[in-house]
Design a protein around this motif. Structure first.
Motif, PDB file in Angstrom:
ATOM      1  N   GLN A  20     -54.250  38.171  27.352  1.00 28.46           N
ATOM      2  CA  GLN A  20     -54.377  39.430  26.599  1.00 28.46           C
ATOM      3  C   GLN A  20     -53.224  39.574  25.606  1.00 28.46           C
ATOM      4  OE1 GLN A  20     -54.340  42.277  29.883  1.00 28.46           O
ATOM      5  NE2 GLN A  20     -56.294  43.081  29.129  1.00 28.46           N
ATOM      6  N   LEU A  21     -52.030  39.244  26.060  1.00 27.28           N
ATOM      7  CA  LEU A  21     -50.862  39.333  25.186  1.00 27.28           C
ATOM      8  C   LEU A  21     -51.022  38.391  24.002  1.00 27.28           C
ATOM      9  CD1 LEU A  21     -48.037  40.412  24.518  1.00 27.28           C
ATOM     10  CD2 LEU A  21     -47.103  38.601  25.978  1.00 27.28           C
ATOM     11  N   LEU A  22     -51.504  37.190  24.249  1.00 24.30           N
ATOM     12  CA  LEU A  22     -51.679  36.222  23.165  1.00 24.30           C
ATOM     13  C   LEU A  22     -52.704  36.713  22.149  1.00 24.30           C
ATOM     14  CD1 LEU A  22     -50.806  33.473  22.051  1.00 24.30           C
ATOM     15  CD2 LEU A  22     -52.725  32.480  23.281  1.00 24.30           C
ATOM     16  N   VAL A  23     -53.762  37.365  22.617  1.00 28.82           N
ATOM     17  CA  VAL A  23     -54.759  37.926  21.696  1.00 28.82           C
ATOM     18  C   VAL A  23     -54.089  38.949  20.773  1.00 28.82           C
ATOM     19  CG1 VAL A  23     -56.798  39.431  21.553  1.00 28.82           C
ATOM     20  CG2 VAL A  23     -56.791  37.494  23.126  1.00 28.82           C
ATOM     21  N   LYS A  24     -53.302  39.858  21.355  1.00 26.47           N
ATOM     22  CA  LYS A  24     -52.610  40.869  20.547  1.00 26.47           C
ATOM     23  C   LYS A  24     -51.588  40.227  19.612  1.00 26.47           C
ATOM     24  CE  LYS A  24     -54.128  44.948  21.164  1.00 26.47           C
ATOM     25  NZ  LYS A  24     -54.812  45.617  20.085  1.00 26.47           N
ATOM     26  N   LEU A  25     -50.910  39.230  20.104  1.00 30.14           N
ATOM     27  CA  LEU A  25     -49.936  38.506  19.285  1.00 30.14           C
ATOM     28  C   LEU A  25     -50.636  37.897  18.076  1.00 30.14           C
ATOM     29  CD1 LEU A  25     -46.962  37.266  19.272  1.00 30.14           C
ATOM     30  CD2 LEU A  25     -48.010  35.293  20.330  1.00 30.14           C
ATOM     31  N   ASN A  26     -51.768  37.273  18.294  1.00 32.57           N
ATOM     32  CA  ASN A  26     -52.515  36.662  17.191  1.00 32.57           C
ATOM     33  C   ASN A  26     -53.033  37.701  16.205  1.00 32.57           C
ATOM     34  OD1 ASN A  26     -52.182  33.904  17.693  1.00 32.57           O
ATOM     35  ND2 ASN A  26     -53.788  33.931  19.237  1.00 32.57           N
ATOM     36  N   GLU A  27     -53.471  38.850  16.717  1.00 36.81           N
ATOM     37  CA  GLU A  27     -53.910  39.924  15.824  1.00 36.81           C
ATOM     38  C   GLU A  27     -52.745  40.380  14.939  1.00 36.81           C
ATOM     39  OE1 GLU A  27     -55.561  43.105  18.164  1.00 36.81           O
ATOM     40  OE2 GLU A  27     -57.269  41.901  18.823  1.00 36.81           O
ATOM     41  N   PHE A  28     -51.577  40.486  15.536  1.00 37.69           N
ATOM     42  CA  PHE A  28     -50.401  40.898  14.762  1.00 37.69           C
ATOM     43  C   PHE A  28     -50.017  39.827  13.746  1.00 37.69           C
ATOM     44  CE2 PHE A  28     -45.737  41.439  14.296  1.00 37.69           C
ATOM     45  CZ  PHE A  28     -45.763  42.664  13.663  1.00 37.69           C
ATOM     46  N   PHE A  29     -50.033  38.554  14.156  1.00 33.90           N
ATOM     47  CA  PHE A  29     -49.733  37.456  13.233  1.00 33.90           C
ATOM     48  C   PHE A  29     -50.718  37.442  12.062  1.00 33.90           C
ATOM     49  CE2 PHE A  29     -47.696  34.507  16.659  1.00 33.90           C
ATOM     50  CZ  PHE A  29     -46.536  35.243  16.605  1.00 33.90           C
ATOM     51  N   TRP A 112     -40.948  35.599  23.426  1.00 32.27           N
ATOM     52  CA  TRP A 112     -41.393  35.980  24.766  1.00 32.27           C
ATOM     53  C   TRP A 112     -42.451  35.014  25.266  1.00 32.27           C
ATOM     54  CZ3 TRP A 112     -39.217  38.944  28.204  1.00 32.27           C
ATOM     55  CH2 TRP A 112     -39.933  39.281  29.344  1.00 32.27           C
ATOM     56  N   LEU A 113     -43.405  34.710  24.405  1.00 36.15           N
ATOM     57  CA  LEU A 113     -44.487  33.817  24.812  1.00 36.15           C
ATOM     58  C   LEU A 113     -43.953  32.417  25.089  1.00 36.15           C
ATOM     59  CD1 LEU A 113     -47.545  33.512  25.277  1.00 36.15           C
ATOM     60  CD2 LEU A 113     -47.685  32.663  22.947  1.00 36.15           C
ATOM     61  N   LEU A 114     -43.171  31.898  24.178  1.00 37.16           N
ATOM     62  CA  LEU A 114     -42.727  30.513  24.313  1.00 37.16           C
ATOM     63  C   LEU A 114     -41.661  30.327  25.382  1.00 37.16           C
ATOM     64  CD1 LEU A 114     -42.649  29.441  20.575  1.00 37.16           C
ATOM     65  CD2 LEU A 114     -44.429  29.003  22.269  1.00 37.16           C
ATOM     66  N   ASN A 115     -40.771  31.282  25.506  1.00 39.30           N
ATOM     67  CA  ASN A 115     -39.666  31.107  26.447  1.00 39.30           C
ATOM     68  C   ASN A 115     -39.903  31.767  27.795  1.00 39.30           C
ATOM     69  OD1 ASN A 115     -37.910  29.476  24.876  1.00 39.30           O
ATOM     70  ND2 ASN A 115     -37.505  31.263  23.607  1.00 39.30           N
ATOM     71  N   HIS A 116     -40.187  33.045  27.794  1.00 37.40           N
ATOM     72  CA  HIS A 116     -40.308  33.727  29.088  1.00 37.40           C
ATOM     73  C   HIS A 116     -41.526  33.252  29.876  1.00 37.40           C
ATOM     74  CE1 HIS A 116     -39.721  36.786  32.124  1.00 37.40           C
ATOM     75  NE2 HIS A 116     -41.032  36.958  32.081  1.00 37.40           N
ATOM     76  N   ILE A 117     -42.687  33.326  29.250  1.00 35.65           N
ATOM     77  CA  ILE A 117     -43.908  32.945  29.973  1.00 35.65           C
ATOM     78  C   ILE A 117     -43.898  31.461  30.300  1.00 35.65           C
ATOM     79  CG2 ILE A 117     -46.425  32.710  29.786  1.00 35.65           C
ATOM     80  CD1 ILE A 117     -46.392  35.356  28.182  1.00 35.65           C
ATOM     81  N   ASN A 118     -43.573  30.652  29.316  1.00 35.49           N
ATOM     82  CA  ASN A 118     -43.681  29.206  29.490  1.00 35.49           C
ATOM     83  C   ASN A 118     -42.591  28.634  30.396  1.00 35.49           C
ATOM     84  OD1 ASN A 118     -45.354  27.046  28.876  1.00 35.49           O
ATOM     85  ND2 ASN A 118     -44.177  26.439  27.093  1.00 35.49           N
TER      86      ASN A 118
END
Length: 135
Positions: A20-29, A112-118
Protein backbone atom coordinates in the motif's frame (compact mmCIF):
# COMPACT_ATOMS: atom_id res chain seq x y z
CA UNK A 1 9.20 1.90 -8.23
CA UNK A 2 7.99 -1.61 -8.73
CA UNK A 3 7.25 -4.01 -5.89
CA UNK A 4 9.92 -6.65 -5.63
CA UNK A 5 9.79 -9.97 -3.86
CA UNK A 6 12.92 -8.87 -2.04
CA UNK A 7 10.78 -6.29 -0.17
CA UNK A 8 8.65 -9.05 1.36
CA UNK A 9 9.38 -10.01 4.93
CA UNK A 10 7.15 -13.09 4.90
CA UNK A 11 4.31 -11.73 7.04
CA UNK A 12 1.31 -11.17 4.76
CA UNK A 13 -0.35 -8.41 6.80
CA UNK A 14 2.88 -6.39 6.96
CA UNK A 15 3.79 -7.10 3.32
CA UNK A 16 0.31 -5.96 2.25
CA UNK A 17 0.71 -2.70 4.17
CA UNK A 18 4.13 -2.18 2.60
CA UNK A 19 2.60 -2.67 -0.86
CA UNK A 20 0.00 0.00 0.00
CA UNK A 21 2.82 2.37 0.87
CA UNK A 22 4.54 1.67 -2.45
CA UNK A 23 1.31 2.44 -4.33
CA UNK A 24 1.07 5.83 -2.58
CA UNK A 25 4.77 6.44 -3.13
CA UNK A 26 4.35 5.81 -6.85
CA UNK A 27 1.32 8.09 -7.02
CA UNK A 28 3.38 10.84 -5.40
CA UNK A 29 6.35 10.20 -7.73
CA UNK A 30 4.02 10.33 -10.75
CA UNK A 31 2.56 13.61 -9.54
CA UNK A 32 6.07 15.04 -9.08
CA UNK A 33 7.06 13.90 -12.58
CA UNK A 34 4.03 15.75 -13.95
CA UNK A 35 4.80 18.89 -11.90
CA UNK A 36 1.80 18.15 -9.66
CA UNK A 37 3.73 17.20 -6.52
CA UNK A 38 2.55 20.34 -4.78
CA UNK A 39 -1.08 19.33 -5.22
CA UNK A 40 -0.40 15.77 -4.05
CA UNK A 41 1.78 16.52 -1.02
CA UNK A 42 -1.03 17.26 1.46
CA UNK A 43 -2.92 14.11 0.44
CA UNK A 44 0.28 12.09 0.77
CA UNK A 45 1.05 13.52 4.22
CA UNK A 46 -2.48 12.71 5.42
CA UNK A 47 -2.13 9.16 4.11
CA UNK A 48 1.22 8.80 5.89
CA UNK A 49 -0.20 9.96 9.23
CA UNK A 50 -3.03 7.42 9.00
CA UNK A 51 -0.72 4.74 7.62
CA UNK A 52 1.85 5.09 10.38
CA UNK A 53 -0.79 4.69 13.10
CA UNK A 54 -2.15 1.49 11.57
CA UNK A 55 1.04 0.02 10.17
CA UNK A 56 3.42 0.81 13.01
CA UNK A 57 0.81 -0.43 15.49
CA UNK A 58 0.54 -3.74 13.60
CA UNK A 59 4.27 -4.11 13.23
CA UNK A 60 5.11 -3.23 16.82
CA UNK A 61 2.35 -5.51 18.10
CA UNK A 62 3.79 -8.36 16.06
CA UNK A 63 7.33 -7.66 17.29
CA UNK A 64 6.14 -7.52 20.89
CA UNK A 65 4.22 -10.78 20.48
CA UNK A 66 7.24 -12.66 19.13
CA UNK A 67 9.65 -11.04 21.63
CA UNK A 68 11.67 -9.46 18.84
CA UNK A 69 14.98 -8.44 20.45
CA UNK A 70 15.33 -5.20 18.44
CA UNK A 71 11.85 -3.88 19.22
CA UNK A 72 13.08 -0.78 21.06
CA UNK A 73 15.41 0.25 18.22
CA UNK A 74 12.67 -0.38 15.69
CA UNK A 75 10.24 1.77 17.68
CA UNK A 76 12.80 4.60 17.69
CA UNK A 77 13.00 4.44 13.89
CA UNK A 78 9.22 4.51 13.65
CA UNK A 79 9.11 7.53 15.98
CA UNK A 80 11.72 9.34 13.84
CA UNK A 81 9.67 8.70 10.70
CA UNK A 82 6.50 10.01 12.37
CA UNK A 83 8.44 13.06 13.57
CA UNK A 84 9.65 13.75 10.02
CA UNK A 85 6.13 13.44 8.60
CA UNK A 86 4.73 15.77 11.29
CA UNK A 87 7.52 18.30 10.68
CA UNK A 88 6.77 18.27 6.96
CA UNK A 89 3.09 18.74 7.69
CA UNK A 90 3.86 21.72 9.95
CA UNK A 91 6.08 23.25 7.25
CA UNK A 92 3.28 22.92 4.73
CA UNK A 93 0.75 24.47 7.15
CA UNK A 94 3.06 27.34 8.09
CA UNK A 95 4.69 28.14 4.75
CA UNK A 96 2.62 26.32 2.15
CA UNK A 97 3.89 23.71 -0.22
CA UNK A 98 7.32 24.37 -1.67
CA UNK A 99 9.66 22.56 -3.98
CA UNK A 100 11.84 21.90 -0.93
CA UNK A 101 9.07 20.14 1.02
CA UNK A 102 8.16 18.12 -2.06
CA UNK A 103 11.77 17.02 -2.50
CA UNK A 104 12.13 16.24 1.21
CA UNK A 105 9.00 14.08 1.21
CA UNK A 106 10.15 12.32 -1.93
CA UNK A 107 13.54 11.58 -0.35
CA UNK A 108 11.99 10.52 2.98
CA UNK A 109 9.65 8.03 1.32
CA UNK A 110 12.34 6.58 -0.92
CA UNK A 111 14.76 6.22 1.98
CA UNK A 112 12.08 4.59 4.12
CA UNK A 113 11.23 2.04 1.46
CA UNK A 114 14.79 1.20 0.50
CA UNK A 115 16.39 1.28 3.92
CA UNK A 116 13.85 0.67 6.65
CA UNK A 117 11.62 -1.88 4.95
CA UNK A 118 14.33 -3.60 2.98
CA UNK A 119 16.80 -3.83 5.86
CA UNK A 120 15.13 -3.38 9.27
CA UNK A 121 11.74 -4.95 8.62
CA UNK A 122 13.40 -7.86 6.86
CA UNK A 123 14.98 -8.77 10.20
CA UNK A 124 11.51 -9.42 11.64
CA UNK A 125 10.77 -11.98 8.93
CA UNK A 126 14.19 -13.59 9.32
CA UNK A 127 13.75 -13.79 13.10
CA UNK A 128 10.35 -15.44 12.68
CA UNK A 129 11.62 -17.88 10.05
CA UNK A 130 14.59 -18.91 12.20
CA UNK A 131 12.30 -19.65 15.12
CA UNK A 132 9.49 -21.05 12.93
CA UNK A 133 7.06 -18.50 14.34
CA UNK A 134 3.70 -17.65 12.77
CA UNK A 135 2.15 -14.19 12.69
Amino acid sequence: MAWRESYEIGVEEIDCQHRQLLVKLNEFFDACSNQQGREKIEETLKFLKDYTIEHFGSEEGLMNGIHFPELADHQKEHAEFVKTVLELEEQVKAKGVSVLTTIKLNRTLTDWLLNHINKCDRLIGEYMAQRKLQA
